[in-house]
Scaffold this active site. Structure first.
Site, PDB file in Angstrom:
ATOM      1  N   TYR A  39       0.723  -0.838   0.277  1.00 31.05           N
ATOM      2  CA  TYR A  39      -0.211   0.205   0.091  1.00 31.05           C
ATOM      3  C   TYR A  39       1.047   1.097   0.344  1.00 31.05           C
ATOM      4  O   TYR A  39       0.572   2.125  -0.588  1.00 31.05           O
ATOM      5  CB  TYR A  39      -0.872   0.075   1.318  1.00 31.05           C
ATOM      6  CG  TYR A  39      -1.729   1.635   1.676  1.00 31.05           C
ATOM      7  CD1 TYR A  39      -2.527   1.760   0.192  1.00 31.05           C
ATOM      8  CD2 TYR A  39      -1.649   1.797   2.760  1.00 31.05           C
ATOM      9  CE1 TYR A  39      -2.770   3.158   0.498  1.00 31.05           C
ATOM     10  CE2 TYR A  39      -2.152   3.322   2.748  1.00 31.05           C
ATOM     11  CZ  TYR A  39      -3.191   3.784   1.888  1.00 31.05           C
ATOM     12  OH  TYR A  39      -3.885   5.030   1.816  1.00 31.05           O
ATOM     13  N   TYR A  62      -1.111  12.796   6.787  1.00 33.05           N
ATOM     14  CA  TYR A  62      -0.712  11.720   7.449  1.00 33.05           C
ATOM     15  C   TYR A  62       0.680  11.647   8.040  1.00 33.05           C
ATOM     16  O   TYR A  62       1.672  12.345   6.686  1.00 33.05           O
ATOM     17  CB  TYR A  62      -0.769  10.216   7.171  1.00 33.05           C
ATOM     18  CG  TYR A  62      -2.379  10.332   7.326  1.00 33.05           C
ATOM     19  CD1 TYR A  62      -3.577  10.555   8.279  1.00 33.05           C
ATOM     20  CD2 TYR A  62      -2.502   8.433   6.640  1.00 33.05           C
ATOM     21  CE1 TYR A  62      -4.580  10.176   8.293  1.00 33.05           C
ATOM     22  CE2 TYR A  62      -4.046   8.395   6.461  1.00 33.05           C
ATOM     23  CZ  TYR A  62      -4.768   9.233   7.560  1.00 33.05           C
ATOM     24  OH  TYR A  62      -5.906   8.443   7.795  1.00 33.05           O
ATOM     25  N   ARG A  83     -11.300  12.957   1.907  1.00 33.16           N
ATOM     26  CA  ARG A  83     -12.748  12.178   2.744  1.00 33.16           C
ATOM     27  C   ARG A  83     -13.760  12.014   1.949  1.00 33.16           C
ATOM     28  O   ARG A  83     -14.647  11.413   2.199  1.00 33.16           O
ATOM     29  CB  ARG A  83     -12.618  13.052   4.123  1.00 33.16           C
ATOM     30  CG  ARG A  83     -11.828  12.819   5.392  1.00 33.16           C
ATOM     31  CD  ARG A  83     -11.030  11.616   5.221  1.00 33.16           C
ATOM     32  NE  ARG A  83      -9.801  11.564   6.131  1.00 33.16           N
ATOM     33  CZ  ARG A  83      -9.000  10.637   6.901  1.00 33.16           C
ATOM     34  NH1 ARG A  83      -9.203   9.076   6.378  1.00 33.16           N
ATOM     35  NH2 ARG A  83      -8.041  10.272   7.426  1.00 33.16           N
ATOM     36  N   GLU A 128     -13.889  -1.434   6.024  1.00 28.06           N
ATOM     37  CA  GLU A 128     -13.703   0.335   6.027  1.00 28.06           C
ATOM     38  C   GLU A 128     -15.275   0.523   4.609  1.00 28.06           C
ATOM     39  O   GLU A 128     -16.035  -0.611   4.345  1.00 28.06           O
ATOM     40  CB  GLU A 128     -12.607   0.478   4.594  1.00 28.06           C
ATOM     41  CG  GLU A 128     -12.159   1.555   4.336  1.00 28.06           C
ATOM     42  CD  GLU A 128     -11.027   1.842   3.041  1.00 28.06           C
ATOM     43  OE1 GLU A 128      -9.770   2.018   3.724  1.00 28.06           O
ATOM     44  OE2 GLU A 128     -10.949   2.189   1.535  1.00 28.06           O
TER      45      GLU A 128
HETATM   46  C1  3EB Z   1      -7.791   5.893   5.978  1.00 25.80           C
HETATM   47  O1  3EB Z   1      -8.665   6.598   6.718  1.00 25.80           O
HETATM   48  C2  3EB Z   1      -8.576   4.720   6.117  1.00 25.80           C
HETATM   49  O2  3EB Z   1      -5.050   5.784  -0.321  1.00 25.80           O
HETATM   50  O3  3EB Z   1      -7.114   6.404  -1.618  1.00 25.80           O
HETATM   51  C3  3EB Z   1      -8.940   5.348   2.869  1.00 25.80           C
HETATM   52  C4  3EB Z   1      -9.708   6.036   2.304  1.00 25.80           C
HETATM   53  C5  3EB Z   1      -7.986   4.352   2.656  1.00 25.80           C
HETATM   54  C6  3EB Z   1      -8.761   6.193   0.468  1.00 25.80           C
HETATM   55  C7  3EB Z   1      -6.304   5.625  -0.231  1.00 25.80           C
HETATM   56  C8  3EB Z   1      -7.160   5.347   2.131  1.00 25.80           C
HETATM   57  C9  3EB Z   1      -7.688   5.422   0.390  1.00 25.80           C
HETATM   58  O4  3EB Z   1      -6.410   6.050   5.913  1.00 25.80           O
HETATM   59  C10 3EB Z   1      -7.911   4.126   4.199  1.00 25.80           C
END
Ligand code: 3EB
Length: 373
Positions: free
Chosen positions: A176, A236, A249, A356
């Site tokens: 990932y 992040y 989001r 998820e």
């Molecule tokens: C998160 O909140 C969960 O890498 O495109 C959620 C939605 C998540 C999209 C992405 C990853 C992705 O980090 C993981």
């Protein structure tokens, strides 16, 4: 529970020959059918389909794929709530144009483009600094951006990313995280924002198969929406990988007839930390709390506020099939009888995340014409 088999056609009122008529709208997000159900539809209806998402554990027969006849994303994923594979339909308006460019298959109407690309990693050479998955991801996104620039659908609304063995490590890095490197490389190479103005997305582990990405893009800029309970994913910290994921989001898109809300894959993450690492029910509840927070943020920006848990169509990715009943019960408890969801088995992009949830909703825009003689 309706379980996503029923469609709620949007409507609006319009003047026709001096009379106010109730018009049924074709919503971008169409029905969920079985593959057989899709194949049975009349050709004229299929001509109005922008593209479909097909999730099934078994490979879809080449002939069936040809018979589907519209751009189709196929991902190897077991459906947990039904024996039937699901075929989720996205609909266009008016005359559609389709084409292929490089590895992308697409169809578009005047406002929205649906595309899908599947790239086997074996096409790329193994190199520790630039792993096959990183290269495949960068290539896929570069192709997507080049297509969108050429056809002039510059705004990416939503991306769906599917990666085999998403939690496996190779070349010293979780896959990932390799994907995140390649995705960000491509955004940077095309001069695209990597913070703020980024598409809604999800990234899940498929059982096997090529890197597969589906996307929707258009000609109006979507509003990127963040969750006040969560650190923006594009911010992040380094502990989650050398490059941050590039997604917002949610994105809110105002089309001609409807406002569409795409809620990204949402999990039990608060701030940037995973909460309730071993408790799937608590993760489900926390995830719904996150979705509620995203809905609140969306409603503050929407021209047609009123997005709520009951108006969403959900896709729920569950890591362990045995957790299905508990997840379903918790979601039904939170959302109520209106719950429309499809459940799939998938690995989630952090080892400690057990599920998820992503969702979409659309509100018809009120007709602008008040009187016409
Ligand atoms: C998160 O909140 C969960 O890498 O495109 C959620 C939605 C998540 C999209 C992405 C990853 C992705 O980090 C993981």
């Amino acid at each position: 529970m309706a379980d996503a088999q029923t469609q709620h056609p949007a409507c609006r009122w319009d003047w026709h020959s001096g009379k106010l008529m109730r018009q049924t709208l074709t919503s971008l997000h169409g029905p969920n059918l079985s593959i057989a159900g899709f194949l049975k539809q009349p050709a004229q209806w299929k001509n109005s389909v922008l593209g479909v998402f097909c999730f099934s554990a078994e490979a879809v027969d080449k002939q069936v794929q040809a018979d589907i006849g519209v751009p189709c994303m196929h991902v190897a994923m077991q459906r947990l709530d039904s024996r039937d594979a699901t075929c989720e339909v996205w609909q266009g308006r008016g005359q559609l144009t389709q084409g292929r460019r490089g590895d992308i298959y697409y169809r578009h109407d005047d406002d929205v483009l649906f595309g899908v690309i599947a790239l086997p990693e074996a096409l790329f050479e193994a190199d520790a600094a630039n792993t096959p998955l990183r290269q495949a991801t960068e290539s896929a996104y570069r192709q997507i951006f080049a297509l969108l620039d050429t056809l002039r659908y510059p705004y990416l609304f939503r991306c769906w990313n599917y990666i085999a063995d998403i939690n496996k490590h190779s070349f010293g890095l979780e896959r990932y995280r390799q994907f995140n490197l390649g995705r960000q490389d491509a955004f940077l190479a095309h001069g695209r924002d990597i913070v703020g103005n980024v598409p809604a997305a999800c990234a899940l582990g498929s059982a096997h198969g090529p890197l597969t990405i589906a996307f929707l893009a258009g000609r109006v800029a979507p509003l990127g929406i963040e969750n006040p309970r969560q650190t923006s994913a594009y911010q992040y910290p380094q502990q989650y990988g050398p490059r941050s994921p590039t997604f917002s989001r949610a994105s809110l898109v105002r089309l001609e007839q409807e406002e569409v809300l795409f809620i990204s894959g949402t999990a039990s993450v608060v701030g940037h930390l995973t909460l309730h690492p071993a408790d799937v029910v608590a993760q489900a509840r926390e995830t719904v709390t996150n979705i509620r927070a995203v809905l609140g943020a969306a409603n503050r920006l929407a021209s047609q506020p009123g997005f709520d848990l009951a108006s969403l169509q959900y896709r729920v990715y569950v890591r362990h099939p045995v957790d299905l009943a508990q997840v379903r019960a918790e979601l039904a408890h939170c959302v109520g009888d209106a719950l429309q969801a499809v459940y799939l088995q998938a690995d989630v992009c952090r080892q400690d995340l057990l599920l998820e949830i992503e969702a979409t909703a659309a509100h018809p825009l009120a007709s602008v014409s008040v009187q016409r003689n």
